[in-house]
Design a protein around this motif. Structure first.
Motif, PDB file in Angstrom:
ATOM      1  N   PHE A  19       3.341  -8.676   5.134  1.00 49.49           N
ATOM      2  CA  PHE A  19       4.552  -9.423   4.801  1.00 49.49           C
ATOM      3  C   PHE A  19       4.634  -9.805   3.324  1.00 49.49           C
ATOM      4  O   PHE A  19       5.709 -10.112   2.831  1.00 49.49           O
ATOM      5  N   THR A  20       3.496  -9.822   2.637  1.00 46.30           N
ATOM      6  CA  THR A  20       3.464 -10.315   1.264  1.00 46.30           C
ATOM      7  C   THR A  20       3.805  -9.193   0.295  1.00 46.30           C
ATOM      8  O   THR A  20       3.145  -8.152   0.272  1.00 46.30           O
ATOM      9  N   GLU A  21       4.857  -9.433  -0.520  1.00 45.86           N
ATOM     10  CA  GLU A  21       5.338  -8.405  -1.434  1.00 45.86           C
ATOM     11  C   GLU A  21       4.290  -8.053  -2.489  1.00 45.86           C
ATOM     12  O   GLU A  21       4.072  -6.880  -2.800  1.00 45.86           O
ATOM     13  N   LYS A  22       3.654  -9.067  -3.066  1.00 45.99           N
ATOM     14  CA  LYS A  22       2.607  -8.851  -4.066  1.00 45.99           C
ATOM     15  C   LYS A  22       1.350  -9.595  -3.630  1.00 45.99           C
ATOM     16  O   LYS A  22       1.074 -10.695  -4.111  1.00 45.99           O
ATOM     17  N   PRO A  23       0.582  -9.007  -2.705  1.00 45.58           N
ATOM     18  CA  PRO A  23      -0.618  -9.699  -2.199  1.00 45.58           C
ATOM     19  C   PRO A  23      -1.678  -9.823  -3.277  1.00 45.58           C
ATOM     20  O   PRO A  23      -1.717  -9.022  -4.219  1.00 45.58           O
ATOM     21  N   PRO A  24      -2.560 -10.811  -3.164  1.00 41.86           N
ATOM     22  CA  PRO A  24      -3.655 -10.940  -4.125  1.00 41.86           C
ATOM     23  C   PRO A  24      -4.633  -9.774  -4.003  1.00 41.86           C
ATOM     24  O   PRO A  24      -4.649  -9.060  -2.995  1.00 41.86           O
ATOM     25  N   LYS A  25      -5.440  -9.588  -5.034  1.00 42.75           N
ATOM     26  CA  LYS A  25      -6.379  -8.469  -5.100  1.00 42.75           C
ATOM     27  C   LYS A  25      -7.305  -8.422  -3.886  1.00 42.75           C
ATOM     28  O   LYS A  25      -7.648  -7.348  -3.388  1.00 42.75           O
ATOM     29  N   PHE A  26      -7.710  -9.615  -3.388  1.00 38.60           N
ATOM     30  CA  PHE A  26      -8.711  -9.653  -2.318  1.00 38.60           C
ATOM     31  C   PHE A  26      -8.131  -9.365  -0.941  1.00 38.60           C
ATOM     32  O   PHE A  26      -8.878  -9.242   0.029  1.00 38.60           O
ATOM     33  N   ALA A  27      -6.799  -9.273  -0.825  1.00 35.99           N
ATOM     34  CA  ALA A  27      -6.176  -9.099   0.488  1.00 35.99           C
ATOM     35  C   ALA A  27      -5.997  -7.623   0.814  1.00 35.99           C
ATOM     36  O   ALA A  27      -5.917  -6.765  -0.075  1.00 35.99           O
ATOM     37  N   ARG A  28      -5.966  -7.320   2.092  1.00 34.70           N
ATOM     38  CA  ARG A  28      -5.671  -5.964   2.559  1.00 34.70           C
ATOM     39  C   ARG A  28      -4.655  -6.053   3.688  1.00 34.70           C
ATOM     40  O   ARG A  28      -4.800  -6.873   4.596  1.00 34.70           O
ATOM     41  N   ALA A  29      -3.639  -5.203   3.647  1.00 37.87           N
ATOM     42  CA  ALA A  29      -2.675  -5.134   4.741  1.00 37.87           C
ATOM     43  C   ALA A  29      -3.244  -4.229   5.833  1.00 37.87           C
ATOM     44  O   ALA A  29      -3.403  -3.026   5.622  1.00 37.87           O
ATOM     45  N   PHE A  30      -3.589  -4.815   6.967  1.00 36.91           N
ATOM     46  CA  PHE A  30      -4.128  -4.049   8.087  1.00 36.91           C
ATOM     47  C   PHE A  30      -3.013  -3.528   8.994  1.00 36.91           C
ATOM     48  O   PHE A  30      -3.283  -2.840   9.983  1.00 36.91           O
ATOM     49  N   GLY A  31      -1.781  -3.872   8.690  1.00 35.95           N
ATOM     50  CA  GLY A  31      -0.632  -3.390   9.427  1.00 35.95           C
ATOM     51  C   GLY A  31       0.609  -3.566   8.578  1.00 35.95           C
ATOM     52  O   GLY A  31       0.614  -4.338   7.626  1.00 35.95           O
ATOM     53  N   GLU A  32       1.665  -2.826   8.917  1.00 36.37           N
ATOM     54  CA  GLU A  32       2.923  -2.923   8.172  1.00 36.37           C
ATOM     55  C   GLU A  32       4.004  -3.501   9.080  1.00 36.37           C
ATOM     56  O   GLU A  32       5.025  -2.876   9.368  1.00 36.37           O
ATOM     57  N   VAL A  33       3.757  -4.713   9.535  1.00 33.53           N
ATOM     58  CA  VAL A  33       4.682  -5.377  10.451  1.00 33.53           C
ATOM     59  C   VAL A  33       5.996  -5.708   9.763  1.00 33.53           C
ATOM     60  O   VAL A  33       7.064  -5.673  10.369  1.00 33.53           O
ATOM     61  N   ALA A  34       5.933  -6.021   8.470  1.00 26.10           N
ATOM     62  CA  ALA A  34       7.148  -6.377   7.737  1.00 26.10           C
ATOM     63  C   ALA A  34       8.128  -5.209   7.700  1.00 26.10           C
ATOM     64  O   ALA A  34       9.319  -5.372   7.997  1.00 26.10           O
ATOM     65  N   SER A  35       7.647  -4.014   7.355  1.00 25.66           N
ATOM     66  CA  SER A  35       8.539  -2.854   7.282  1.00 25.66           C
ATOM     67  C   SER A  35       9.080  -2.494   8.660  1.00 25.66           C
ATOM     68  O   SER A  35      10.245  -2.103   8.797  1.00 25.66           O
ATOM     69  N   ALA A  36       8.252  -2.653   9.698  1.00 25.04           N
ATOM     70  CA  ALA A  36       8.723  -2.402  11.064  1.00 25.04           C
ATOM     71  C   ALA A  36       9.799  -3.408  11.448  1.00 25.04           C
ATOM     72  O   ALA A  36      10.773  -3.066  12.139  1.00 25.04           O
ATOM     73  N   SER A  37       9.667  -4.627  10.984  1.00 23.85           N
ATOM     74  CA  SER A  37      10.666  -5.663  11.261  1.00 23.85           C
ATOM     75  C   SER A  37      11.987  -5.339  10.583  1.00 23.85           C
ATOM     76  O   SER A  37      13.068  -5.507  11.169  1.00 23.85           O
ATOM     77  N   VAL A  38      11.934  -4.889   9.347  1.00 23.34           N
ATOM     78  CA  VAL A  38      13.151  -4.511   8.623  1.00 23.34           C
ATOM     79  C   VAL A  38      13.844  -3.361   9.336  1.00 23.34           C
ATOM     80  O   VAL A  38      15.081  -3.345   9.478  1.00 23.34           O
TER      81      VAL A  38
END
Length: 261
Positions: A219-238
């Motif tokens: 969901f985060t447009e510009k996540p911090p360096k330490f984060a990882r997106a384990f899923g793309e729920v935001a794009s699926a929601s759109v």
């Protein structure tokens, strides 16, 4: 998870998984997984309410979201954040705030920083309140740090953070969050303590990790360096929202099946 499990996990070299969550709907999803713990973080002020820092999270806000998470968490171990300066108003106010967070559904509270907090933490622990510490990049100190910057890169700063972590352990905390520090320092602190460390931007050698739910779900447009997106729920929601919009405007929703006789 229960409080004694934290030391057992560290002793057995078993990692502890935390996720930061703010509401009942997402807590119900977490409850369907093997994730160990939920942190109701004061980052809710930024992630949910759109503020530029965590300082806008006051006690009513934290109680509201802690209660919401507790309704859906299904017995997960919940840690509630102590809001900015709430515990520095005096011993009585600190006790009242901790009591309110536990009554709202948390099993423990988290306090940022060590200096000036040690006696308060010891008093709370002696009163039966489990307390989690937090060192390194402590977001409530954003103005003192001059922004969200990695801490402990210089030798003196690293030694100070290590000393703070040891002091927090001595005061009775059951675990410590290590945030925004070099991985080598994260390992040093983890090796030096008998209580678990929970890392967020502190390298792979901590005893556990915590991520904000919105970061790991994409969901985060510009996540911090330490984060990882384990899923793309935001794009699926759109995609779902756009499909709904088209169905309404082409009059293909609702159908007879979705209507009452």
């Amino acid at each position: 998870m229960t409080l004694p499990d934290f030391r057992r996990r560290k002793a057995g070299n078993q990692r502890i998984s935390f996720v930061t969550c703010y509401d009942c709907a997402f807590a119900r999803l977490v409850a369907q997984t093997d994730l160990d713990c939920i942190l109701v973080g004061d980052s809710v002020a930024m992630v949910v309410h759109g503020h530029p820092s965590t300082l806008a999270a006051d006690l009513p806000m934290m109680l509201f979201h802690t209660e919401s998470v507790a309704r859906g968490a299904g017995g997960k171990f919940i840690v509630g954040d102590m809001p900015f300066l709430e515990h520095r108003k005096g011993q009585s106010e600190a006790v009242s705030a901790a009591q309110a967070l536990l009554r709202a559904g948390a099993q423990a509270i988290k306090l940022e920083g060590a200096a000036g907090n040690l006696e308060i933490i010891q008093s709370l622990v002696e009163g039966g309140v489990p307390v989690m510490g937090h060192v390194g990049l402590t977001p409530q100190f954003i103005h003192a740090f001059g922004g969200f910057k990695v801490q402990g890169r210089e030798d003196a700063a690293a030694e100070r953070i290590l000393a703070d972590a040891k002091a927090l352990e001595a005061s009775g905390v059951f675990s410590i969050v290590l945030e925004g520090i070099p991985a080598t320092l994260g390992k040093r602190i983890t090796d030096a303590l008998s209580i678990p460390t929970i890392g967020i931007g502190a390298g792979p050698d901590c005893d556990g990790q915590v991520l904000v739910l919105h970061d790991l779900l994409g969901f985060t447009e510009k996540p911090p360096k330490f984060a990882r997106a384990f899923g793309e729920v935001a794009s699926a929601s759109v995609t779902a929202l756009r499909a709904y919009d088209e169905a309404v405007k082409t009059n293909t929703f609702p159908t007879e099946k979705e209507s009452y006789a």
